[in-house]
Design an enzyme around this catalytic site. Structure first.
Site, PDB file in Angstrom:
ATOM      1  N   ARG A  50       0.833  -1.198   0.000  1.00  0.00           N
ATOM      2  CA  ARG A  50       0.000   0.000   0.000  1.00  0.00           C
ATOM      3  C   ARG A  50       0.865   1.244   0.000  1.00  0.00           C
ATOM      4  NH1 ARG A  50       2.676   2.013   3.165  1.00  0.00           N
ATOM      5  NH2 ARG A  50       2.691   1.873   5.436  1.00  0.00           N
ATOM      6  N   GLU A  56      -0.335  10.108   8.526  1.00  0.00           N
ATOM      7  CA  GLU A  56       0.865   9.331   8.864  1.00  0.00           C
ATOM      8  C   GLU A  56       1.065   9.250  10.364  1.00  0.00           C
ATOM      9  OE1 GLU A  56       2.058   6.900   7.105  1.00  0.00           O
ATOM     10  OE2 GLU A  56       2.441   8.339   5.508  1.00  0.00           O
ATOM     11  N   ASP A  59      -2.537   6.037  12.919  1.00  0.00           N
ATOM     12  CA  ASP A  59      -3.429   4.862  13.049  1.00  0.00           C
ATOM     13  C   ASP A  59      -3.355   4.264  14.449  1.00  0.00           C
ATOM     14  OD1 ASP A  59      -0.838   3.862  12.553  1.00  0.00           O
ATOM     15  OD2 ASP A  59      -1.503   2.298  11.160  1.00  0.00           O
ATOM     16  N   GLY A 157      11.414  -3.193   3.336  1.00  0.00           N
ATOM     17  CA  GLY A 157      12.034  -2.009   3.932  1.00  0.00           C
ATOM     18  C   GLY A 157      11.851  -0.782   3.054  1.00  0.00           C
ATOM     19  N   GLY A 159       8.918   0.912   2.533  1.00  0.00           N
ATOM     20  CA  GLY A 159       7.828   1.816   2.906  1.00  0.00           C
ATOM     21  C   GLY A 159       6.493   1.521   2.248  1.00  0.00           C
ATOM     22  N   SER A 161       4.980  -1.370   2.766  1.00  0.00           N
ATOM     23  CA  SER A 161       4.393  -2.362   3.640  1.00  0.00           C
ATOM     24  C   SER A 161       4.374  -3.783   3.087  1.00  0.00           C
ATOM     25  CB  SER A 161       2.981  -1.955   4.040  1.00  0.00           C
ATOM     26  OG  SER A 161       2.688  -2.606   5.239  1.00  0.00           O
ATOM     27  N   SER A 162       5.566  -4.260   2.785  1.00  0.00           N
ATOM     28  CA  SER A 162       5.675  -5.658   2.390  1.00  0.00           C
ATOM     29  C   SER A 162       5.275  -6.548   3.558  1.00  0.00           C
ATOM     30  CB  SER A 162       7.116  -5.966   1.985  1.00  0.00           C
ATOM     31  OG  SER A 162       8.003  -5.612   3.033  1.00  0.00           O
ATOM     32  N   ASP A 207      -1.985  -0.654   7.375  1.00  0.00           N
ATOM     33  CA  ASP A 207      -1.412  -1.422   6.273  1.00  0.00           C
ATOM     34  C   ASP A 207      -2.221  -2.665   5.954  1.00  0.00           C
ATOM     35  OD1 ASP A 207       0.426   0.494   6.665  1.00  0.00           O
ATOM     36  OD2 ASP A 207       2.000  -0.823   7.397  1.00  0.00           O
TER      37      ASP A 207
HETATM   38  P1  NG1 Z   1       5.223   0.777   7.272  1.00  0.00           P
HETATM   39  O1  NG1 Z   1       5.864   1.931   6.659  1.00  0.00           O
HETATM   40  O2  NG1 Z   1       4.516  -0.074   6.285  1.00  0.00           O
HETATM   41  O3  NG1 Z   1       6.114  -0.060   8.086  1.00  0.00           O
HETATM   42  C1  NG1 Z   1       4.052   1.656   9.542  1.00  0.00           C
HETATM   43  C2  NG1 Z   1       2.945   0.926  10.291  1.00  0.00           C
HETATM   44  C3  NG1 Z   1       1.578   1.553  10.102  1.00  0.00           C
HETATM   45  C4  NG1 Z   1       1.601   3.059  10.285  1.00  0.00           C
HETATM   46  C5  NG1 Z   1       2.745   3.673   9.469  1.00  0.00           C
HETATM   47  C6  NG1 Z   1       2.911   5.157   9.724  1.00  0.00           C
HETATM   48  C7  NG1 Z   1       3.524  -1.490  10.282  1.00  0.00           C
HETATM   49  C8  NG1 Z   1       3.117  -2.806   9.783  1.00  0.00           C
HETATM   50  N1  NG1 Z   1       2.834  -0.450   9.849  1.00  0.00           N
HETATM   51  O4  NG1 Z   1       4.006   1.360   8.203  1.00  0.00           O
HETATM   52  O5  NG1 Z   1       0.646   0.951  10.979  1.00  0.00           O
HETATM   53  O6  NG1 Z   1       1.683   3.419  11.639  1.00  0.00           O
HETATM   54  O7  NG1 Z   1       3.987   3.052   9.751  1.00  0.00           O
HETATM   55  O8  NG1 Z   1       1.760   5.859   9.383  1.00  0.00           O
HETATM   56  O9  NG1 Z   1       4.424  -1.385  11.092  1.00  0.00           O
HETATM   57 MG    MG Z   2       5.873  -2.773   7.538  1.00  0.00          MG
END
Ligand code: NG1
Ligand code: MG
Length: 515
Positions: A50, A56, A59, A157, A159, A161-162, A207
Site C-alpha cells: 500500500r 501518517e 493509526d 524495507g 515503505g 508495507s511488504s 497497512d
Molecule cells: P510501514 O511503513 O509499512 O512499516 C508503519 C505501520 C503503520 C503506520 C505507518 C505510519 C507497520 C506494519 N505499519 O508502516 O501501521 O503506523 O507506519 O503511518 O508497522
Molecule cells: Mg511494515
C-alpha cells in the site's frame, strides 16, 4: 465481506500490468513444482502493498487514515498436506536472500521478535489462521501441513508495507489450505494487526486494512472507531489529471532494529501524551482500546468532549464539528503540554500520580524503548493536526472540482498543500523523516509536484508525490539526475524503474484457484 476467489489474472491486475504479471505467475507455479517434489500448488494467496496518501503515524492513535492498495504484492503458492498436519515448508523465489525453512507447529507457533527472520511474517499469518479456525471449529482443531513458495514484488524495507502484505497473504493461505472458502475481511484484518506486532513493531492497523480491503480505482478511508471500517474514496476526474508518483529513497528503513528509538518510541509517546492530557483535564481513566498499550489520543479526544460537551458517541459527529474539536485539542496542547524540551520519566510519573515502578509497568514493560525525554507536545501536535488534514483531504476528494476558482488545478494544489504540511510535520514535530526523503520532496516540488511527502513509517523508505500528469516526466528527470545518479553513479535502468513508479489504486487480497 469475504476475500474473493478469482480464476483469472485480469480480475487482479489492470490491463497494463498483465504483460509483466503473466510470466511472473507462470514462473511461480513452475518453481513450486521444482521446490516441492513435482507437485502442483492448489492455489495462490495474494495480498498487495500500500501507499499511504495522508494520515501518517496516527493509526495507532486510532485516527482515520487514507491509504490505497498498489499493484505490487506478495504471492504465496500453496499446497495443503493433510498427511503431515502442522508441518510447514516455506521457500522463496529469492532463495539466496530468503532461505528455505521447515518447522512444526504442533506446540504452538513460536515467533522470536529479537531476530530479523523472514519466515516470522509467515508465522504471524499462520497464527491468525489458527486462531480463526479454532474460533470456528473448536479448540481441538488440527490444521493441515503446508508447502509454500513465496514471490514478493513489494520492496522490503521500502515503505510500501511488504510486511503487512506478507502477513495477510499468509493468513489467507493457511485458511484456504484448511478448506475455508469464505474468509471475512474484517476478521482477517483485525487479527493480522495484532499478530504482526509479534515481530516486534507495535504497528497500527492501516497497512493490513489497505492490503485486504484495497479496491481498484479508489483510495480507502480507514477508520478504527467504533470498529474497523474501510470506505472507498474515489478520485475526482480533474484537469490536469491527478497522479500519484511513488519514489524510493533506497534508504532501507530497518524499523525492526530501530524500533526502540523510532517507531515503538512514538507509540509510547502518543500513549503517554494521552494519559497526561487525561490526567490534566480530569476525564478519568481512558477506556481501553486495541492499540498496543491499550490507550490512545483518540480515546482522550472522545473522553474530553464527552465530559465537557456531553458528546456521547463521537464517532457520529459530523466532520466539520470533529475538525473543530481537533482545533480545540491543538490549543489545549499548546497551553498545557508546554515543555518544548520534552518530559522526563520523573515528570510524567509526577503528573500521572504514579510511582516510577507503576509508570514502567504501564508504559515500558510490554516492549522496550529508549529515551531520556519524551516529546509529548510535538507528538500530540502532529497527531491532532494530521487527523484534521485527513478529513480535509477527504472533503476535497469528495467535493466537486469544478467549484471554486481554477477548477481542477486549484483542487490539486489544495491536496498538495496538505501533503506538504504533512511532510513538514513529520520532519519537525514527529521526527520521522530523513535527509534523503526531504531531498526527494524538495526536488519534486521544484519540478512541478503540487505535494510531496514521505509515506509509511519514514526514517527512510518511500515518498509519495501528487504530480500533474504533464509534469511527471520532468519530476522523474530531476530525481534521476540530481538524486539517484548523484548517489549511485552506476545505477541501472532497471533499478530506476523500480525506484519511481506511477501508482494507481489496486485491488486487495484474493485467492486464485490453480486449475
Ligand atoms: P510501514 O511503513 O509499512 O512499516 C508503519 C505501520 C503503520 C503506520 C505507518 C505510519 C507497520 C506494519 N505499519 O508502516 O501501521 O503506523 O507506519 O503511518 O508497522
Ligand atoms: Mg511494515
Amino acid at each position: 465481506m469475504h476475500v474473493p476467489t478469482v480464476t483469472s489474472l485480469d480480475e487482479i491486475y489492470p490491463a497494463d500490468a498483465l504483460l509483466a504479471q503473466a510470466p511472473r505467475w507462470d514462473g511461480l507455479l513452475e518453481s513450486f513444482k521444482a521446490a516441492f517434489d513435482g507437485r502442483k500448488p492448489d492455489f495462490v494467496a495474494r495480498s498487495p502493498g500500500r501507499v499511504n496518501l495522508i494520515g501518517e503515524h496516527i493509526d495507532y492513535s486510532q485516527y482515520e487514515v487514507l491509504p490505497m492498495a498498489v499493484t505490487v504484492d506478495v504471492l504465496l503458492a500453496v499446497a495443503a498436506r493433510p498427511d503431515v498436519p502442522q508441518q510447514a515448508r516455506i521457500a522463496n523465489v529469492e532463495e539466496a536472500k530468503f532461505p528455505r525453512r521447515e518447522f512444526g507447529f504442533e506446540k504452538g507457533i513460536e515467533i522470536d521478535s529479537e531476530t530479523l527472520e523472514w519466515s516470522n511474517y509467515f508465522k504471524c499469518g499462520l497464527r491468525v489462521a489458527t486462531e480463526l479456525l479454532r474460533r470456528k471449529r473448536g479448540p481441538e482443531f488440527v490444521p493441515v501441513g503446508l508447502d509454500v513458495l513465496v514471490d514478493g514484488s513489494v520492496p522490503s524495507g521500502g515503505g510500501l508495507s511488504s510486511s503487512a502484505a506478507f502477513v495477510c497473504a499468509s493468513a489467507l493461505a493457511a485458511m484456504r489450505a484448511n478448506g475455508e472458502r469464505e474468509v471475512d475481511k474484517k476478521e482477517l484484518v483485525e487479527l493480522a494487526i495484532v499478530s504482526e506486532r509479534a515481530v516486534g513493531v507495535q504497528s497500527g492497523g492501516m497497512d493490513q486494512s489497505a492490503s485486504v480491503f484495497g479496491e481498484r480505482g479508489s483510495a480507502l478511508y480507514v477508520s478504527f472507531k467504533p470498529t474497523l471500517q474501510a470506505t472507498p474514496v474515489h478520485f475526482p476526474s480533474t484537469d490536469p489529471e491527478l497522479v500519484f508518483v511513488v519514489a524510493q529513497s533506497f534508504v532501507a528503513a530497518d524499523k525492526h532494529t530501530s524500533a526502540p528509538v523510532h517507531y515503538n518510541l512514538r507509540v509510547v509517546e502518543c500513549a503517554l501524551a494521552a494519559a497526561f492530557l487525561a490526567k490534566i483535564f480530569r476525564v478519568g481513566d481512558l477506556p481501553s482500546d486495541s492499540t498496543p498499550l491499550g490507550l490512545s489520543l483518540r480515546g482522550f479526544h472522545d473522553a474530553y468532549f464527552e465530559k465537557h460537551e456531553g458528546v456521547k458517541d463521537n464517532t457520529t459527529t459530523p466532520r466539520p464539528q470533529f475538525q473543530a474539536q481537533l482545533d480545540v485539542l491543538l490549543s489545549l496542547v499548546d497551553d498545557y503540554l508546554t515543555q518544548e524540551e520534552g518530559y522526563t520519566r520523573e515528570q510524567i510519573a509526577g503528573v500521572l500520580g504514579m510511582s516510577g515502578e507503576e509508570l514502567t509497568q504501564c508504559f515500558f514493560t510490554k516492549f522496550p524503548v529508549r529515551a531520556e525525554r519524551f516529546m509529548l507536545r510535538q507528538r500530540a501536535q502532529h497527531v491532532f493536526a494530521e487527523a484534521a488534514r485527513v478529513l480535509k483531504f477527504r472533503d476535497l476528494l469528495e467535493g466537486s472540482p469544478a467549484e471554486g476558482e481554477g477548477g481542477g488545478e486549484a483542487l490539486l494544489k489544495k491536496l498538495g498543500e496538505l501533503m506538504n504540511e504533512t511532510q513538514e510535520s513529520c520532519c519537525v514535530l514527529y521526527e520521522c523523516s530523513c535527509a534523503e526523503l526531504d531531498e526527494l520532496c524538495k526536488l519534486a516540488r521544484g519540478a512541478g509536484a503540487y505535494g510531496s511527502r514521505l509515506t509509511g513509517a519514514g526514517w527512510g523508505g518511500c515518498s509519495v508525490h501528487l504530480v500533474p500528469k504533464d509534469k511527471v516526466e520532468k519530476v522523474r528527470e530531476v530525481w534521476v539526475e540530481r538524486y539517484y545518479r548523484r548517489k549511485w553513479p552506476d545505477i541501472t535502468e532497471e533499478r530506476l524503474r523500480e525506484a519511481i513508479v506511477v501508482s494507481k489504486p489496486g485491488s486487495g487480497s484474493c485467492v486464485y484457484e490453480v486449475e
